[in-house]
Design a protein around this motif. Structure first.
Motif, short mmCIF file in Angstrom:
data_model
loop_
_atom_site.label_atom_id
_atom_site.label_comp_id
_atom_site.label_asym_id
_atom_site.label_seq_id
_atom_site.Cartn_x
_atom_site.Cartn_y
_atom_site.Cartn_z
N MET A 1 52.78 63.67 45.44
CA MET A 1 52.50 64.51 44.28
C MET A 1 53.66 64.41 43.29
SD MET A 1 51.77 68.62 44.17
CE MET A 1 50.41 68.46 45.31
N SER A 2 53.36 64.23 42.01
CA SER A 2 54.40 64.10 41.00
C SER A 2 55.08 65.43 40.76
CB SER A 2 53.80 63.58 39.69
OG SER A 2 52.82 64.47 39.21
N ASP A 3 56.30 65.38 40.21
CA ASP A 3 57.05 66.59 39.92
C ASP A 3 56.41 67.35 38.76
OD1 ASP A 3 58.92 66.00 41.87
OD2 ASP A 3 60.22 64.91 40.48
N PRO A 4 56.62 68.67 38.71
CA PRO A 4 56.12 69.43 37.56
C PRO A 4 56.75 68.94 36.26
CG PRO A 4 56.78 70.89 39.36
CD PRO A 4 57.26 69.52 39.72
N VAL A 5 56.03 69.08 35.17
CA VAL A 5 56.54 68.73 33.84
C VAL A 5 57.48 69.83 33.36
CG1 VAL A 5 55.89 68.27 31.45
CG2 VAL A 5 54.46 67.43 33.33
N ALA A 6 58.63 69.45 32.85
CA ALA A 6 59.60 70.43 32.36
C ALA A 6 59.09 71.06 31.06
CB ALA A 6 60.95 69.77 32.12
N VAL A 7 59.22 72.38 30.97
CA VAL A 7 58.86 73.10 29.74
C VAL A 7 60.05 73.04 28.80
CG1 VAL A 7 58.13 75.29 28.74
CG2 VAL A 7 57.29 74.60 31.00
N THR A 8 59.90 72.29 27.73
CA THR A 8 60.97 72.07 26.76
C THR A 8 60.41 72.27 25.35
OG1 THR A 8 60.42 69.72 26.53
CG2 THR A 8 62.01 70.32 28.27
N PRO A 9 61.29 72.39 24.36
CA PRO A 9 60.79 72.47 22.98
C PRO A 9 59.92 71.28 22.60
CG PRO A 9 63.08 73.14 23.06
CD PRO A 9 62.75 72.60 24.42
N GLU A 10 60.28 70.10 23.09
CA GLU A 10 59.51 68.91 22.76
C GLU A 10 58.10 69.00 23.33
OE1 GLU A 10 63.61 68.52 22.28
OE2 GLU A 10 62.58 68.89 24.21
N LEU A 11 57.97 69.49 24.55
CA LEU A 11 56.66 69.66 25.14
C LEU A 11 55.83 70.66 24.33
CD1 LEU A 11 54.58 69.42 27.53
CD2 LEU A 11 55.74 71.40 28.51
N LEU A 12 56.44 71.77 23.94
CA LEU A 12 55.70 72.79 23.21
C LEU A 12 55.24 72.28 21.85
CD1 LEU A 12 57.84 75.94 24.08
CD2 LEU A 12 55.78 75.08 25.21
N ARG A 13 56.06 71.49 21.20
CA ARG A 13 55.64 70.95 19.90
C ARG A 13 54.48 69.98 20.05
NH1 ARG A 13 61.55 70.96 18.97
NH2 ARG A 13 61.98 72.66 17.50
N ARG A 14 54.37 69.35 21.22
CA ARG A 14 53.22 68.48 21.49
C ARG A 14 52.00 69.27 21.96
NH1 ARG A 14 57.19 65.54 24.42
NH2 ARG A 14 56.14 66.09 26.39
N THR A 15 52.22 70.56 22.23
CA THR A 15 51.15 71.44 22.72
C THR A 15 51.12 72.67 21.83
OG1 THR A 15 51.85 70.71 24.93
CG2 THR A 15 50.18 72.46 24.83
N PRO A 16 50.71 72.52 20.58
CA PRO A 16 50.90 73.61 19.61
C PRO A 16 49.99 74.80 19.85
CG PRO A 16 49.65 71.82 18.63
CD PRO A 16 50.11 71.32 19.97
N LEU A 17 50.44 75.94 19.36
CA LEU A 17 49.63 77.15 19.34
C LEU A 17 48.65 77.10 18.18
CD1 LEU A 17 52.48 79.77 19.90
CD2 LEU A 17 50.76 79.07 21.58
N PRO A 18 47.56 77.86 18.25
CA PRO A 18 46.66 77.97 17.09
C PRO A 18 47.44 78.47 15.88
CG PRO A 18 45.65 78.93 19.04
CD PRO A 18 47.07 78.63 19.41
N ARG A 19 47.18 77.84 14.76
CA ARG A 19 47.90 78.22 13.53
C ARG A 19 47.01 79.11 12.67
NH1 ARG A 19 50.97 74.21 9.25
NH2 ARG A 19 51.52 75.80 7.71
N PRO A 20 47.46 80.33 12.37
CA PRO A 20 46.65 81.19 11.51
C PRO A 20 46.69 80.71 10.06
CG PRO A 20 48.74 82.24 12.00
CD PRO A 20 48.70 80.98 12.81
N SER A 21 45.61 80.92 9.37
CA SER A 21 45.58 80.54 7.96
C SER A 21 46.35 81.57 7.14
CB SER A 21 44.14 80.47 7.47
OG SER A 21 43.53 81.75 7.48
#
Length: 301
Positions: free
Chosen positions: A1-21
């Motif tokens: 089993m592969s290691d968990p993915v590290a939660v980093t700013p770079e990961l979050l920017r690739r996984t964006p939140l919904p953007r309100p208008s």
């Protein structure tokens, strides 16, 4: 089993939140219902509710014990606060379930558990809410924290229509109870236990600890190990739960809400540690840090 993915700013920017208008109103950012608090610990509802607003949710409702509701209404003037029948032990009565189900159906995210001290009552209430809200796929996202996790202990899994659409945020002791194992066994393999729980419960799991492990029923795993010891303080888990709920209300998928919230919570602690020292900052102080961290990560300028 592969290691968990590290939660980093770079990961979050690739996984964006919904953007309100820019033209959107508070309804666009979602409505949160926080079912929380007790006569002994009313502050759990306060911390979770403010956490949801600091994460960007548009509207907040708090449902709590009738005797403390007026005080919470003054402490959190941004919220609609509903007082509910109480048990003799100072918790929210399971008799409130029918009214809460109707209220919850009009919301985008429902958080159950912070500061709820009457364990039998919260287990019965949370179980009734789970059953009552199981149904159409457009129902609210659910988050179970603290005492409300006992409902899953009894049920064994999320209701069928909630599978993969619910988040749970246990610490190692609560996880041990959920899975019927020893706490030491949880601590020995937190990434494996988080994944086992996610698959067994049918929920996104954020197993809190010095390194927090997030897992989905489908097998995706992440880990955040940048938190500091000062986060282990009274009320800290309530703030994390509120942040998750606020992101769910904004439309983030459960796994996205979980990884973002864990990072926001941890980074808020890091900033306070640099400013005040590694120990002694308060859970309530974490919340004011969240909007600036969000702004830096989202870069919506």
């Amino acid at each position: 089993m592969s290691d968990p993915v590290a939660v980093t700013p770079e990961l979050l920017r690739r996984t964006p939140l919904p953007r309100p208008s820019e033209e959107g109103d508070k309804e666009e950012r979602g409505r949160v219902l926080v079912v929380a608090g007790s006569v002994q610990v009313p502050g759990g509802a306060l911390l979770a509710g403010i956490g949801a607003l600091r994460a960007g949710a548009g509207k907040l409702q708090i449902a709590t014990c009738a005797s403390v509701a007026p005080h919470l209404g003054l402490a959190v003037p941004e919220a609609l606060v509903a007082g509910l029948p109480e048990t003799a032990e100072g918790g929210i009565s399971p008799d409130a379930a029918t009214a809460l189900i109707e209220r919850a159906r009009r919301c985008d995210a429902v958080l159950i558990g912070p500061g709820m001290m009457d364990r039998p009552a919260v287990a019965a209430l949370a179980g009734a809410l789970l059953r009552g809200l199981d149904g159409p796929p457009d129902g609210p996202s659910l988050l179970l924290d603290a005492g409300a996790l006992a409902a899953l202990e009894q049920a064994g899994a999320a209701p069928p229509h909630r599978a993969g659409r619910m988040v749970v945020t246990p610490h190692s002791g609560e996880m041990a109870s959920l899975l019927g194992m020893e706490r030491a066994d949880v601590s020995a393999d937190p990434p494996g236990v988080a994944l086992r729980a996610a698959r067994q419960l049918g929920a996104v799991v954020a197993l809190k600890g010095s390194c927090t492990h997030i897992a989905t029923p489908e097998g995706a795993r992440w880990a955040y190990d940048r938190g500091r010891v000062g986060l282990a303080t009274s009320g800290s888990g309530d703030t994390l739960a509120g942040i998750v709920a606020g992101l769910l209300a904004r439309g983030a998928p459960p796994e996205v809400a979980a990884i973002w919230a864990v990072y926001l919570h941890g980074e808020a602690g890091n900033r306070l540690a640099r400013r005040h020292g590694p120990l002694g900052y308060l859970a309530r102080e974490l919340l004011a840090e969240v909007p600036a961290i969000l702004a830096e990560l989202c870069d919506w300028s």
